[in-house]
Structures are given as structure tokens and as C-alpha cells.
Scaffold this active site. Structure first.
Site, PDB file in Angstrom:
ATOM      1  N   HIS A  40      -7.453   9.555  -1.902  1.00  0.00           N
ATOM      2  CA  HIS A  40      -6.105   9.565  -1.082  1.00  0.00           C
ATOM      3  C   HIS A  40      -7.004  10.039   0.601  1.00  0.00           C
ATOM      4  O   HIS A  40      -7.350   9.283   1.615  1.00  0.00           O
ATOM      5  CB  HIS A  40      -5.032  10.320  -0.133  1.00  0.00           C
ATOM      6  CG  HIS A  40      -4.551   9.600   0.427  1.00  0.00           C
ATOM      7  ND1 HIS A  40      -2.729   9.556   0.711  1.00  0.00           N
ATOM      8  CD2 HIS A  40      -4.220   8.897   1.752  1.00  0.00           C
ATOM      9  CE1 HIS A  40      -1.989   9.559   1.906  1.00  0.00           C
ATOM     10  NE2 HIS A  40      -3.728   8.673   2.273  1.00  0.00           N
ATOM     11  N   LYS A  71      -2.218   6.150  -3.804  1.00  0.00           N
ATOM     12  CA  LYS A  71      -3.506   7.541  -3.954  1.00  0.00           C
ATOM     13  C   LYS A  71      -3.421   8.799  -4.929  1.00  0.00           C
ATOM     14  O   LYS A  71      -1.731   9.046  -5.016  1.00  0.00           O
ATOM     15  CB  LYS A  71      -3.319   7.558  -2.615  1.00  0.00           C
ATOM     16  CG  LYS A  71      -3.962   5.822  -1.364  1.00  0.00           C
ATOM     17  CD  LYS A  71      -3.275   6.286   0.436  1.00  0.00           C
ATOM     18  CE  LYS A  71      -3.509   5.014   0.285  1.00  0.00           C
ATOM     19  NZ  LYS A  71      -2.581   4.143   0.971  1.00  0.00           N
ATOM     20  N   TYR A 118       3.423   9.636   0.981  1.00  0.00           N
ATOM     21  CA  TYR A 118       4.164   9.315   1.461  1.00  0.00           C
ATOM     22  C   TYR A 118       6.170   9.630   1.277  1.00  0.00           C
ATOM     23  O   TYR A 118       7.032   8.923   1.981  1.00  0.00           O
ATOM     24  CB  TYR A 118       4.514   7.637   1.801  1.00  0.00           C
ATOM     25  CG  TYR A 118       3.393   7.205   2.093  1.00  0.00           C
ATOM     26  CD1 TYR A 118       2.310   7.153   3.148  1.00  0.00           C
ATOM     27  CD2 TYR A 118       1.941   6.358   2.457  1.00  0.00           C
ATOM     28  CE1 TYR A 118       1.006   7.592   3.443  1.00  0.00           C
ATOM     29  CE2 TYR A 118       0.731   5.464   2.710  1.00  0.00           C
ATOM     30  CZ  TYR A 118       0.363   6.100   2.791  1.00  0.00           C
ATOM     31  OH  TYR A 118      -1.162   5.940   3.432  1.00  0.00           O
ATOM     32  N   ASP A 122       0.937  -0.626  -0.176  1.00  0.00           N
ATOM     33  CA  ASP A 122       0.196  -0.065  -0.146  1.00  0.00           C
ATOM     34  C   ASP A 122       1.053   1.279  -0.425  1.00  0.00           C
ATOM     35  O   ASP A 122       1.968   1.252   0.902  1.00  0.00           O
ATOM     36  CB  ASP A 122      -1.186   0.062   1.059  1.00  0.00           C
ATOM     37  CG  ASP A 122      -1.711   1.283   1.285  1.00  0.00           C
ATOM     38  OD1 ASP A 122      -2.383   1.157   0.270  1.00  0.00           O
ATOM     39  OD2 ASP A 122      -1.394   1.640   2.464  1.00  0.00           O
TER      40      ASP A 122
END
Length: 206
Positions: A111, A78, A49, A44
């Protein structure tokens, strides 16, 4: 626990995935490589990130080392909040695909139900109203193109899910939310289940 769940697209999503949020630079690639060698098949990811390029290098090495083939994996990512304008959604997935060195994603999520102007830092002060029909329409085009084999959302409440389901041509496959014994979100779980939307549980809100 079942090894996988069947999405409304017919695809199977592994029941356990490796989250890559808050992973230190220089370690996420090693973590992904080791996890997949150990048997993980769902990774994921998200541009938020800030480590998708490193993950892409790890995936490339896994394929080159014949540890797995692309079709063995379920890779999700996302849409960043700054790419919610319909004209920016294709750029959002294209950047992720380039960084991950992939031709398609198994799952692409909005997201969160918040939008910022393109290039703005994501802070509460910079949030603007998300035009769900417009953004979702652009997501549906990604699904039609095959770049995203399933599309869904993250952190959508019951009200937001109901609004989305009312206008969606392609029903979201997944709603990824925080859920745990202290916050079970049973009403949302029932709403998703009754509409064929898989509720994917994140143990840490992000």
C-alpha cells in the site's frame, strides 16, 4: 482513452476502476453492486479502508445473481503496513481474500513504503523502516502461488522504485500513485514506463 492497459504479466487492467476509500459503511456494497451492473470491471480495495467484508458480500451477490463471473472482474487490494514483515505478508492477503470471499486477487500492492509494527495504529510516530527486499520477496511468493496474479506497489517515489527494481526477481506490475494536472510526476512516469511498470493514477492520495 483505451478500455484497458496490458500489464507486464500479460493481463489487462481496466483503464477506469472504482475506488472504495472513504466510503461510508452500509453504502460501499451498494456502490460496488451498482457500479459493476453499470459496466465497471475494476474494483480497488484495501484493508485500510475497513470495508472489504462488505465488498465481499456485494461480490458474492453479483456472482449469485449472474451479473458477472469472477473472471470478468479485476479486483485489486493492498498489503496493510502492519503486515510488512515477511512472515506476516501471507496473512495479509489471506485476510483480504477471506473478507472479499475470493480465491485470488488480480493485483496485490504494497500500500505504501512505510511499515508499522503489527497491531500498531498507523501514525507518523509508529512508522519504522521498510525492509523492501524482505517484503518484496514475500510478495513474489504470493505471485508464485497464484493468490496474487500480479503484484506491485503504491506511493513509491523514483528512488524507492529504483531500489526495488535493483533487487526484484518479479518486476512490479503497477505503481499506484497520486497524479493530476497539478502534480504530474513525469520523472516517475518515465522511470516506470522504461521498466515496464504500469503507473496507475489515483485522483486522491491514500
Amino acid at each position: 482513452m483505451a478500455e484497458s492497459f496490458v500489464l507486464n504479466t500479460g493481463a489487462r487492467i481496466p483503464s477506469v476502476g472504482l475506488g472504495t476509500a472513504k466510503t461510508e459503511p452500509g453504502t460501499v456494497g451498494e456502490a460496488v453492486y451498482a457500479a459493476i451492473k453499470a459496466g465497471y470491471r475494476h474494483i480497488d480495495c484495501a484493508p485500510a479502508y475497513r470495508n472489504e467484508k462488505e465488498i465481499g458480500l456485494a461480490l458474492k451477490k453479483l456472482f449469485e445473481d449472474y451479473v458477472v463471473k469472477r473472471e470478468d472482474l479485476f479486483i485489486s487490494s493492498k498489503l496493510w503496513s502492519g503486515n510488512h514483515a515477511p512472515e506476516d505478508v501471507p496473512e495479509g492477503i489471506d485476510t483480504t481474500l477471506e473478507d472479499l470471499q475470493l480465491e485470488y486477487l488480480d493485483l496485490f500492492l504494497i500500500h505504501a513504503p512505510v511499515r508499522t509494527n503489527k497491531g500498531a495504529v498507523r501514525t507518523a510516530e509508529n512508522y519504522i523502516t521498510l525492509d523492501v527486499p524482505a517484503t518484496w520477496g514475500a510478495m513474489e511468493k504470493l505471485y508464485d502461488s497464484g493468490k496474487a496474479r500480479a503484484i506491485g506497489v503504491g506511493n513509491f517515489s523514483c528512488k524507492r522504485m529504483e531500489d526495488l527494481l535493483a533487487i526484484a526477481r518479479v518486476t512490479p506490475a503497477v505503481n499506484q500513485v497520486e497524479s493530476h494536472p497539478g502534480w504530474q510526476q513525469m520523472k516517475l512516469r518515465e522511470l516506470c514506463e522504461s521498466n515496464g511498470v504500469h503507473l496507475s493514477v489515483s485522483f486522491e492520495h491514500h
